[in-house]
Design a protein around this motif. Structure first.
Motif, PDB file in Angstrom:
ATOM      1  N   HIS A 152       8.991 -47.259 -66.285  1.00  0.00           N
ATOM      2  CA  HIS A 152       9.878 -46.968 -65.162  1.00  0.00           C
ATOM      3  C   HIS A 152       9.043 -46.788 -63.897  1.00  0.00           C
ATOM      4  CE1 HIS A 152      13.787 -45.958 -63.586  1.00  0.00           C
ATOM      5  NE2 HIS A 152      13.370 -44.799 -63.102  1.00  0.00           N
ATOM      6  N   ARG A 153       9.679 -47.007 -62.758  1.00  0.00           N
ATOM      7  CA  ARG A 153       9.027 -46.750 -61.472  1.00  0.00           C
ATOM      8  C   ARG A 153       9.688 -45.536 -60.828  1.00  0.00           C
ATOM      9  NH1 ARG A 153       7.592 -51.298 -57.110  1.00  0.00           N
ATOM     10  NH2 ARG A 153       6.068 -51.661 -58.778  1.00  0.00           N
ATOM     11  N   ALA A 154       8.871 -44.632 -60.298  1.00  0.00           N
ATOM     12  CA  ALA A 154       9.385 -43.398 -59.701  1.00  0.00           C
ATOM     13  C   ALA A 154       8.671 -43.122 -58.388  1.00  0.00           C
ATOM     14  CB  ALA A 154       9.197 -42.223 -60.661  1.00  0.00           C
ATOM     15  N   ILE A 155       9.354 -42.434 -57.518  1.00  0.00           N
ATOM     16  CA  ILE A 155       8.735 -41.927 -56.296  1.00  0.00           C
ATOM     17  C   ILE A 155       8.172 -40.553 -56.602  1.00  0.00           C
ATOM     18  CG2 ILE A 155      10.910 -40.941 -55.452  1.00  0.00           C
ATOM     19  CD1 ILE A 155       9.976 -41.593 -52.617  1.00  0.00           C
ATOM     20  N   TYR A 156       6.999 -40.251 -56.066  1.00  0.00           N
ATOM     21  CA  TYR A 156       6.365 -38.994 -56.466  1.00  0.00           C
ATOM     22  C   TYR A 156       5.825 -38.235 -55.253  1.00  0.00           C
ATOM     23  CZ  TYR A 156       1.793 -41.250 -55.831  1.00  0.00           C
ATOM     24  OH  TYR A 156       0.700 -41.893 -55.304  1.00  0.00           O
ATOM     25  N   ASP A 157       5.595 -36.950 -55.490  1.00  0.00           N
ATOM     26  CA  ASP A 157       4.943 -36.075 -54.516  1.00  0.00           C
ATOM     27  C   ASP A 157       4.077 -35.099 -55.306  1.00  0.00           C
ATOM     28  OD1 ASP A 157       4.191 -35.001 -52.134  1.00  0.00           O
ATOM     29  OD2 ASP A 157       6.201 -34.466 -51.458  1.00  0.00           O
ATOM     30  N   TRP A 158       3.257 -34.341 -54.572  1.00  0.00           N
ATOM     31  CA  TRP A 158       2.332 -33.417 -55.211  1.00  0.00           C
ATOM     32  C   TRP A 158       2.787 -31.975 -55.009  1.00  0.00           C
ATOM     33  CZ3 TRP A 158      -1.545 -35.499 -58.086  1.00  0.00           C
ATOM     34  CH2 TRP A 158      -1.882 -36.838 -57.844  1.00  0.00           C
ATOM     35  N   VAL A 159       2.462 -31.145 -55.978  1.00  0.00           N
ATOM     36  CA  VAL A 159       2.734 -29.702 -55.899  1.00  0.00           C
ATOM     37  C   VAL A 159       1.403 -28.970 -55.945  1.00  0.00           C
ATOM     38  CG1 VAL A 159       3.745 -27.716 -57.049  1.00  0.00           C
ATOM     39  CG2 VAL A 159       5.002 -29.847 -56.961  1.00  0.00           C
ATOM     40  N   ALA A 160       1.133 -28.154 -54.928  1.00  0.00           N
ATOM     41  CA  ALA A 160      -0.103 -27.381 -54.882  1.00  0.00           C
ATOM     42  C   ALA A 160       0.158 -25.881 -54.919  1.00  0.00           C
ATOM     43  CB  ALA A 160      -0.896 -27.735 -53.617  1.00  0.00           C
ATOM     44  N   ASP A 161       1.440 -25.497 -55.111  1.00  0.00           N
ATOM     45  CA  ASP A 161       1.810 -24.084 -55.088  1.00  0.00           C
ATOM     46  C   ASP A 161       2.956 -23.874 -56.079  1.00  0.00           C
ATOM     47  OD1 ASP A 161       2.859 -21.506 -54.389  1.00  0.00           O
ATOM     48  OD2 ASP A 161       1.918 -21.697 -52.422  1.00  0.00           O
ATOM     49  N   ALA A 162       2.790 -22.897 -56.974  1.00  0.00           N
ATOM     50  CA  ALA A 162       3.795 -22.658 -58.014  1.00  0.00           C
ATOM     51  C   ALA A 162       5.133 -22.207 -57.441  1.00  0.00           C
ATOM     52  CB  ALA A 162       3.277 -21.613 -59.009  1.00  0.00           C
ATOM     53  N   PRO A 188      18.301 -43.155 -53.108  1.00  0.00           N
ATOM     54  CA  PRO A 188      17.396 -42.259 -53.846  1.00  0.00           C
ATOM     55  C   PRO A 188      16.813 -42.934 -55.082  1.00  0.00           C
ATOM     56  CG  PRO A 188      19.691 -41.622 -54.158  1.00  0.00           C
ATOM     57  CD  PRO A 188      19.692 -42.693 -53.117  1.00  0.00           C
ATOM     58  N   MET A 189      15.541 -42.663 -55.328  1.00  0.00           N
ATOM     59  CA  MET A 189      14.863 -43.151 -56.528  1.00  0.00           C
ATOM     60  C   MET A 189      14.659 -41.993 -57.494  1.00  0.00           C
ATOM     61  SD  MET A 189      11.856 -45.680 -55.077  1.00  0.00           S
ATOM     62  CE  MET A 189      11.299 -46.001 -56.765  1.00  0.00           C
ATOM     63  N   ASP A 190      14.498 -42.330 -58.770  1.00  0.00           N
ATOM     64  CA  ASP A 190      14.091 -41.310 -59.729  1.00  0.00           C
ATOM     65  C   ASP A 190      12.740 -40.763 -59.284  1.00  0.00           C
ATOM     66  OD1 ASP A 190      16.362 -41.857 -61.157  1.00  0.00           O
ATOM     67  OD2 ASP A 190      15.381 -43.279 -62.502  1.00  0.00           O
ATOM     68  N   CYS A 191      12.587 -39.448 -59.354  1.00  0.00           N
ATOM     69  CA  CYS A 191      11.420 -38.826 -58.739  1.00  0.00           C
ATOM     70  C   CYS A 191      10.642 -37.979 -59.729  1.00  0.00           C
ATOM     71  CB  CYS A 191      11.837 -37.980 -57.543  1.00  0.00           C
ATOM     72  SG  CYS A 191      12.925 -36.612 -57.971  1.00  0.00           S
ATOM     73  N   MET A 192       9.459 -37.567 -59.298  1.00  0.00           N
ATOM     74  CA  MET A 192       8.596 -36.712 -60.110  1.00  0.00           C
ATOM     75  C   MET A 192       7.596 -36.013 -59.193  1.00  0.00           C
ATOM     76  SD  MET A 192       6.215 -39.664 -61.846  1.00  0.00           S
ATOM     77  CE  MET A 192       5.070 -38.506 -62.563  1.00  0.00           C
ATOM     78  N   TYR A 193       7.065 -34.910 -59.677  1.00  0.00           N
ATOM     79  CA  TYR A 193       6.011 -34.174 -58.985  1.00  0.00           C
ATOM     80  C   TYR A 193       4.807 -34.073 -59.907  1.00  0.00           C
ATOM     81  CZ  TYR A 193       9.089 -32.566 -55.218  1.00  0.00           C
ATOM     82  OH  TYR A 193       9.920 -32.500 -54.131  1.00  0.00           O
ATOM     83  N   MET A 194       3.625 -34.026 -59.313  1.00  0.00           N
ATOM     84  CA  MET A 194       2.403 -33.813 -60.081  1.00  0.00           C
ATOM     85  C   MET A 194       1.635 -32.637 -59.487  1.00  0.00           C
ATOM     86  SD  MET A 194       1.099 -37.645 -60.991  1.00  0.00           S
ATOM     87  CE  MET A 194       1.080 -38.123 -59.283  1.00  0.00           C
TER      88      MET A 194
END
Length: 832
Positions: free
Chosen positions: A536-546, A638-644
């Motif tokens: 699958h292809r997803a749009i992503y962003d980063w998480v640096a804070d809980a 909107p695309m299916d998304c995820m965070y790392m």
């Protein structure tokens, strides 16, 4: 001859004061709109064009492969900059620009005195002087390439800091930009003292090189591995005359020299370089989205308004031309041809156009400063600051006056003078009447089209502001350090504890960007569920804070905040055989990867950053699932998304989002800034998160502003035109009106009679304008994933435009009809 023509023009202007005033005001408003467009577009198209040898200065862009896509940057990495500079120093001047804001102190008698606000500082290579060649206003730059403790300063900053006192020899102290390690620990960067050796003319607001305190980078020490990927703005200029293509070849050959012998590995580690002239950057770099489109749209709008203004002028002038038929006939009998007629009317109309242009200049000078504030981008200081602008204005005046003169000259040159002299009176031909009606029709078409498009833009922006993307859009305030003294991770955690004491506080976090998914990066991911692969292809962003998800109001439906905090605190692993970072998926991504539920996905491993042709990809463990949300550009679907999770970067230079259950007051914001100041030493800059979202539609907002102004101009020109033509019609039909009054016609019946012809023109204009405006609106809305219902709203907009145009007609005609209602029929008939 020309003197005679000028005297005639002045006599007609004075004799027909009201008609002349209406023509000059209408044309002046149209020219003011056109001048505004010219100034705005000229300001946009001439960024950085003032540098000496500006056509030889280039921004270096880099293109590399990330996952399955090519990513283009308006900068190059620190590590690559050092390689290129070392390889090409004998052929190219090269400098990177590293700017920041920091607290600056003025050192007097070894005692530093802090300035009241942070100041911009910029570290550059000595080649900066050879590339940009700034004008030296005071001092000497000969030692800039030799000593690390010197600096030069922009004139505007010199006045802010030193006032009328000479800055030469003064010593300033400031902190250098923090390293990654300093950002993580909250350690203060080192102090740097510099002595001002020169004042330079780097003050133009329409430049990517901003006023600053410039200090040299004389050495380029090895870059720490964690900082090597930092991207820096870099400019080059050939030491000898070279084509841009040749410079690109040099850069790419130097880049290839650092590649490994493994072709497959090079496929994904290779960086390609390209050049962008600095004069084209404002219209073409990654931050210029919509600039070119806005220039085109404004140009078309300016042309439409100019046509409306010229049409209105010709329409009002036809009455005067008809009254002078006998004069023209006599001149024709004496041998005057079309050239002589054009020359006469050109000179006469040049008087009117010049007066209108002076009115336009006054309006522009009055309103341009306010316009610059509303548009939020810098404009040139006036028309005559540039010879090019002055020449454009002169051409417009001559061209407009010539176009206006052509119609009456051609019209009268085709008439038989003998017929006019035999009749011994001036009569308006059917061609002249039809021409006036067509010109009025064009004005109404423009007005109706602008009203419909303006209403559509307003409705779409309202819908966007009401859109709920799945995260909080209100009640969040963003803070960021104004200087190099930011808050480290420990300090931010301490600040969070202080914020819990504030009423209505929800959470605070350090996001990678103010808007979730602002960079709109996508990647291919895959999973293996029950021995069945899912890609699958997803749009992503980063998480640096809980606390990120709590601050943005994103519901965590599986997993815990503690597991996210644990992931962020573990050391980064470069071993791709095991998980190196963890993942938080949205609900729809979980389904697309084949998992039956969010709970089933927890603890599972997926492959991320999959690249075609590469057998292995980094793996990542799923530690959480959130509700679906729309990250990235809300214009797009909107695309299916995820965070790392991102555990390798310091927080010192990042923003700080503070979330409340209400819109925070000014006092609450000031209290937060005080808490920040107590920890960092300087207050932060702040803005509302809702403003960040609104800024993504700044081009649409600017377009709405221009549409509103131009629609108002078209409305006023239409009012003036209708009033003038009504006066002419009333004068021509005075005998008819008098006879109708003698036969018992009421005032309202006379008004209805005069309104009828103009109402038909307004209705016909709407019929013609509706499909044009609907097509324009439909085409514009294609760029939006979600937009208002065309079937519901366009009929409302069209009906509103019809009502507005009819009200304009009825108001103007009725107003003039009431003003002549006191005339006695007997007096009119006696004069006839």
């Amino acid at each position: 001859m020309f003197k005679h023509y000028l005297i005639i023009a002045l006599r007609n202007l004075v004799k027909n004061r009201i008609n002349s005033a209406i023509k000059i005001i209408g044309l002046g408003l149209g020219l003011a709109a056109v001048l505004t467009v010219i100034i705005v577009n000229y300001s946009e198209l001439t960024w950085d064009s003032f540098w000496q040898d500006a056509d030889q200065i280039y921004l270096v862009r880099s293109e590399s492969r990330i996952g399955n896509r090519q990513e283009v940057w308006d900068s190059i990495s620190e590590i690559h900059y050092l390689q290129l500079r070392a390889s090409l120093n004998d052929q190219l001047w090269m400098t990177k620009i590293e700017s920041s804001g920091t607290e600056v102190s003025l050192v007097n008698a070894n005692e530093p005195l802090s300035l009241p606000k942070p100041m911009p500082i910029t570290q550059v290579d000595p080649d900066f002087l050879a590339i940009f060649q700034p004008e030296i206003l005071a001092g000497d730059l000969s030692t800039f390439a030799e000593r690390p403790d010197v600096a030069f300063i922009s004139q505007t900053l010199a006045k802010q800091i030193f006032g009328k006192e000479s800055p030469i020899g003064q010593i300033l102290e400031f902190r250098l930009p923090p390293t990654i390690a300093q950002q993580q620990s909250g350690e203060q960067p080192a102090l740097q003292q510099v002595r001002i050796i020169a004042v330079v003319d780097i003050n133009n607001s329409r430049s990517h090189i901003k006023p600053s305190i410039f200090f040299p980078r004389l050495q380029n020490p090895p870059i720490p591995s964690e900082q090597g990927a930092f991207m820096r703005e870099t400019y080059v200029k050939a030491r000898k005359s070279l084509e841009a293509s040749h410079i690109e070849t040099l850069l790419n050959k130097a880049g290839e020299a650092s590649l490994s012998t493994d072709k497959e590995e090079n496929k994904y580690s290779r960086v390609d370089y390209s050049l962008m002239p600095i004069t084209e950057r404002h219209m073409n770099d990654s931050a210029s989205e919509g600039n070119r489109t806005r220039v085109v749209i404004l140009s078309l709008l300016g042309l439409v308004i100019l046509i409306v203004a010229i049409g209105n002028f010709i329409s009002l002038g036809l009455a005067g031309y008809v009254a002078r038929q006998k004069e023209v006939a006599l001149r024709r009998m004496q041998g005057a041809g079309i050239v002589q007629l054009v020359a006469q009317y050109w000179l006469e109309n040049l008087v009117y156009v010049t007066a209108a242009f002076l009115l336009a200049l006054i309006l522009c000078e009055l309103f341009l400063p306010h316009l610059a504030g509303l548009l939020q981008f810098p404009l040139v200081d006036g028309i005559f600051v540039s010879p090019v602008l002055a020449l454009i204005c002169a051409v417009i005046v001559l061209l407009v006056s010539f176009l206006i003169a052509c119609y009456p000259a051609i019209y009268f040159s085709r008439m038989n003078p003998a017929i006019i002299l035999r009749a011994n009176r001036s009569t308006e031909t059917p061609v002249s009447i039809i021409t006036r009606k067509v010109l009025l029709l064009v004005q109404f078409i423009a007005l109706v089209s602008l009203v419909i498009v303006l209403a559509a833009i307003h409705r779409q922006l309202t819908l966007i502001n009401e859109y709920q993307p799945g995260y909080k859009t209100q009640g969040i305030v963003m803070f960021i350090a104004q200087s190099n003294s930011g808050l480290g991770k420990i300090q931010r955690e301490t600040l969070k504890q202080e914020l819990t004491k504030m009423p209505g506080f929800i959470a605070a976090a350090s996001p990678m960007g103010d808007i979730p998914g602002r960079s709109e990066h996508t990647m291919d991911i895959s999973s293996m569920v029950n021995d069945e692969p899912h890609e699958h292809r997803a749009i992503y962003d980063w998480v640096a804070d809980a606390d990120y998800f709590d601050a943005y109001g994103i519901a965590l439906i599986a997993g815990t905040k503690e597991s996210i905090a644990t992931s962020l605190n573990k050391p980064f692993s470069r071993d791709q055989s095991g998980p190196s970072f963890d993942t938080i998926l949205c609900r729809s991504t979980v389904t697309a990867l084949g998992f039956a539920s969010p709970q089933e996905a927890l603890g599972q491993t997926i492959q991320v950053f999959k690249q075609p042709g590469m057998p292995h990809a980094p793996s990542s463990k799923i530690i959480g699932v959130v509700e679906n949300l729309h990250i990235g550009d809300h214009r797009k679907s909107p695309m299916d998304c995820m965070y790392m999770t991102l555990n390798t970067i310091g927080l010192g230079g990042m923003a700080f989002a503070v979330s409340f259950d209400h819109e925070p007051s000014v006092q609450e914001i000031e209290n937060i800034k005080t808490l920040w100041s107590n920890a960092a030493g300087t207050p932060p800059h702040h803005w509302l998160f809702s403003n960040s979202l609104a800024d993504r539609y700044r081009n649409e907002q600017r377009l709405q502003l221009f549409m509103s102004g131009f629609a108002l101009v078209a409305l006023i020109i239409g009012l003036l035109g209708i009033y003038g033509i009504t006066a002419l019609n009333t004068q021509k039909r005075a005998r008819e009106i008098a006879l109708r009054k003698l036969h018992g016609a009421k005032q309202w019946q006379i008004i209805r009679l005069l309104n009828r012809d103009f109402s038909l023109i307004a209705i016909l204009a709407n019929v013609i304008a509706w499909p044009m405006a609907i097509y324009a609106v439909s085409t514009w809305l294609e760029s939006f994933y979600q937009h208002f219902s065309l079937l519901l709203w366009l009929p409302i907009f069209c009906a509103s435009a019809l009502v507005i145009s009819l009200l304009v007609v009825w108001f103007t005609v009725t107003l003039h009809s009431l003003s002549i209602g006191h005339l006695r029929p007997a007096e009119v008939l006696r004069d006839e």
